[in-house]
Design a protein around this motif. Structure first.
Motif, PDB file in Angstrom:
ATOM      1  N   ILE A 299       0.835  -1.201   0.000  1.00  0.00           N
ATOM      2  CA  ILE A 299       0.000   0.000   0.000  1.00  0.00           C
ATOM      3  C   ILE A 299       0.869   1.251   0.000  1.00  0.00           C
ATOM      4  O   ILE A 299       0.625   2.211  -0.733  1.00  0.00           O
ATOM      5  N   TRP A 300       1.914   1.240   0.826  1.00  0.00           N
ATOM      6  CA  TRP A 300       2.823   2.394   0.895  1.00  0.00           C
ATOM      7  C   TRP A 300       3.463   2.660  -0.461  1.00  0.00           C
ATOM      8  O   TRP A 300       3.457   3.778  -0.967  1.00  0.00           O
ATOM      9  N   ASN A 301       4.030   1.617  -1.065  1.00  0.00           N
ATOM     10  CA  ASN A 301       4.739   1.785  -2.329  1.00  0.00           C
ATOM     11  C   ASN A 301       3.798   2.121  -3.490  1.00  0.00           C
ATOM     12  O   ASN A 301       4.066   3.029  -4.273  1.00  0.00           O
ATOM     13  N   THR A 302       2.699   1.385  -3.583  1.00  0.00           N
ATOM     14  CA  THR A 302       1.829   1.528  -4.746  1.00  0.00           C
ATOM     15  C   THR A 302       1.044   2.831  -4.720  1.00  0.00           C
ATOM     16  O   THR A 302       1.040   3.592  -5.695  1.00  0.00           O
ATOM     17  N   VAL A 303       0.370   3.101  -3.612  1.00  0.00           N
ATOM     18  CA  VAL A 303      -0.395   4.339  -3.522  1.00  0.00           C
ATOM     19  C   VAL A 303       0.544   5.535  -3.432  1.00  0.00           C
ATOM     20  O   VAL A 303       0.336   6.561  -4.081  1.00  0.00           O
ATOM     21  N   GLY A 304       1.611   5.395  -2.641  1.00  0.00           N
ATOM     22  CA  GLY A 304       2.543   6.497  -2.450  1.00  0.00           C
ATOM     23  C   GLY A 304       3.307   6.863  -3.704  1.00  0.00           C
ATOM     24  O   GLY A 304       3.604   8.037  -3.945  1.00  0.00           O
ATOM     25  N   ALA A 305       3.636   5.860  -4.536  1.00  0.00           N
ATOM     26  CA  ALA A 305       4.443   6.125  -5.734  1.00  0.00           C
ATOM     27  C   ALA A 305       3.598   6.197  -7.002  1.00  0.00           C
ATOM     28  O   ALA A 305       3.600   7.205  -7.704  1.00  0.00           O
ATOM     29  N   ILE A 306       2.864   5.124  -7.310  1.00  0.00           N
ATOM     30  CA  ILE A 306       2.143   5.056  -8.580  1.00  0.00           C
ATOM     31  C   ILE A 306       0.928   5.983  -8.594  1.00  0.00           C
ATOM     32  O   ILE A 306       0.588   6.542  -9.639  1.00  0.00           O
ATOM     33  N   ILE A 307       0.278   6.166  -7.440  1.00  0.00           N
ATOM     34  CA  ILE A 307      -0.925   6.994  -7.415  1.00  0.00           C
ATOM     35  C   ILE A 307      -0.586   8.472  -7.183  1.00  0.00           C
ATOM     36  O   ILE A 307      -0.914   9.325  -7.995  1.00  0.00           O
ATOM     37  N   ILE A 308       0.098   8.786  -6.053  1.00  0.00           N
ATOM     38  CA  ILE A 308       0.310  10.208  -5.733  1.00  0.00           C
ATOM     39  C   ILE A 308       1.713  10.706  -6.059  1.00  0.00           C
ATOM     40  O   ILE A 308       1.984  11.907  -5.966  1.00  0.00           O
ATOM     41  N   GLY A 309       2.601   9.817  -6.441  1.00  0.00           N
ATOM     42  CA  GLY A 309       3.922  10.251  -6.894  1.00  0.00           C
ATOM     43  C   GLY A 309       4.801  10.847  -5.818  1.00  0.00           C
ATOM     44  O   GLY A 309       5.649  11.686  -6.124  1.00  0.00           O
ATOM     45  N   GLY A 310       4.648  10.392  -4.575  1.00  0.00           N
ATOM     46  CA  GLY A 310       5.435  10.963  -3.490  1.00  0.00           C
ATOM     47  C   GLY A 310       6.448  10.014  -2.892  1.00  0.00           C
ATOM     48  O   GLY A 310       7.197  10.379  -1.982  1.00  0.00           O
ATOM     49  N   VAL A 311       6.488   8.781  -3.389  1.00  0.00           N
ATOM     50  CA  VAL A 311       7.416   7.757  -2.903  1.00  0.00           C
ATOM     51  C   VAL A 311       8.254   7.283  -4.079  1.00  0.00           C
ATOM     52  O   VAL A 311       7.766   7.192  -5.209  1.00  0.00           O
ATOM     53  N   SER A 312       9.518   6.968  -3.822  1.00  0.00           N
ATOM     54  CA  SER A 312      10.431   6.590  -4.906  1.00  0.00           C
ATOM     55  C   SER A 312      10.420   5.083  -5.151  1.00  0.00           C
ATOM     56  O   SER A 312      10.632   4.298  -4.239  1.00  0.00           O
ATOM     57  N   LEU A 313      10.156   4.716  -6.398  1.00  0.00           N
ATOM     58  CA  LEU A 313      10.366   3.348  -6.872  1.00  0.00           C
ATOM     59  C   LEU A 313      11.381   3.433  -8.011  1.00  0.00           C
ATOM     60  O   LEU A 313      12.014   4.461  -8.206  1.00  0.00           O
ATOM     61  N   ALA A 314      11.532   2.373  -8.767  1.00  0.00           N
ATOM     62  CA  ALA A 314      12.415   2.426  -9.936  1.00  0.00           C
ATOM     63  C   ALA A 314      11.952   3.553 -10.857  1.00  0.00           C
ATOM     64  O   ALA A 314      10.758   3.854 -10.943  1.00  0.00           O
ATOM     65  N   SER A 315      12.884   4.167 -11.549  1.00  0.00           N
ATOM     66  CA  SER A 315      12.605   5.405 -12.283  1.00  0.00           C
ATOM     67  C   SER A 315      11.570   5.248 -13.391  1.00  0.00           C
ATOM     68  O   SER A 315      10.951   6.238 -13.811  1.00  0.00           O
TER      69      SER A 315
END
Length: 265
Positions: free
Chosen positions: A197-213
């Motif tokens: 939830i942290w990675n997916t919502v934080g990165a893919i949804i709101i763009g505030g968490v870092s995943l692969a570029s």
């Protein structure tokens, strides 16, 4: 000393063997979403394979990775913790106008990207809090296992060291509270769901968490204000708000663990 050397050797062979195996992963001619799915799939399959070999061949079944324990209930706990974790941080950001949503993007194959994120999180949790955590817990205790796997988890997120002191503390405190969640629920499923939830919502949804570029983001969010609060260029993961929330979750889960008695695995 013999036990320590043996445990260290198993740890090194497990981790390095897995790293060597995934280094042979070939690229496939396809679109970026499916390619990312492939890049997340192969490390997960590799860690599952190594876990099975080490648990059933080397350990002869003496160590287990808890999965099925009260699956439905603990899955809901994982969802609840994940929502509270990211939701509380996002709420503070929105109420203080630290985060502002500017626009929305169209993401092709969004469900493939989300599945890729799930595979990535599953791999991370199985690598850190799967066999290795259970090995050190079995040979020593929860504290030793937590220290060692938190160190490994932090090294896996080496970019935090470039970001500064707060991001490193955020990674360390996250690892500790996720480990406490593992101990409280007695299954690795809850940590996987909360982390997902942290990675997916934080990165893919709101763009505030870092995943692969190459991971896309649905919303274009801007973060402003003092870097200590906004996280600066590192956004949510660089914010002291995350550290405060992590410490609160650590405290709550520590108290719950102290009140709960479970049979040893």
């Amino acid at each position: 000393m013999k036990k320590l050397i043996s445990t260290i050797l198993k740890t090194v062979i497990f981790f390095i063997g897995w790293a060597i195996l995934i280094s042979f992963t070939p690229d496939i001619p396809t679109n970026q979403a499916l390619l990312r799915l492939w890049w997340e799939f192969t490390p997960l399959v590799s860690i599952v394979l190594f876990s099975v070999i080490f648990i059933y061949v080397i350990e002869k079944g003496k160590i287990k990775i808890p999965i099925a324990s009260r699956f439905f209930k603990n899955s809901l706990i994982g969802v609840g913790i994940g929502v509270v974790w990211l939701g509380s941080v996002a709420t503070v950001f929105i109420l203080t106008k630290t985060m502002n949503i500017q626009s929305q993007n169209n993401i092709d194959y969004i469900w493939i990207w989300i599945l890729a994120s799930l595979l990535n999180v599953s791999m991370q949790e199985l690598l850190v809090r799967g066999y290795l955590y259970q090995l050190w817990k079995h040979k020593y205790n929860v504290i030793v296992a937590t220290i060692l796997t938190t160190g490994l988890f932090t090294l896996m997120h080496g970019g935090a060291f470039e970001a500064g002191f707060i991001p490193v503390l955020n990674v360390v405190s996250m690892s500790i509270f996720i480990t406490l969640l593992l101990e409280y629920t007695g299954t690795i499923v809850a940590p996987i769901i909360a982390h997902f939830i942290w990675n997916t919502v934080g990165a893919i949804i709101i763009g505030g968490v870092s995943l692969a570029s190459d991971y896309p983001k649905l919303l274009n969010s801007t973060f402003r204000g003092h870097p200590l609060i906004s996280g600066g260029t590192y956004k949510i993961e660089g914010s002291i708000i995350v550290l405060v929330i992590n410490l609160i979750l650590i405290t709550v889960l520590f108290i719950l663990n102290k009140r709960t008695v479970r049979p040893k695995l």
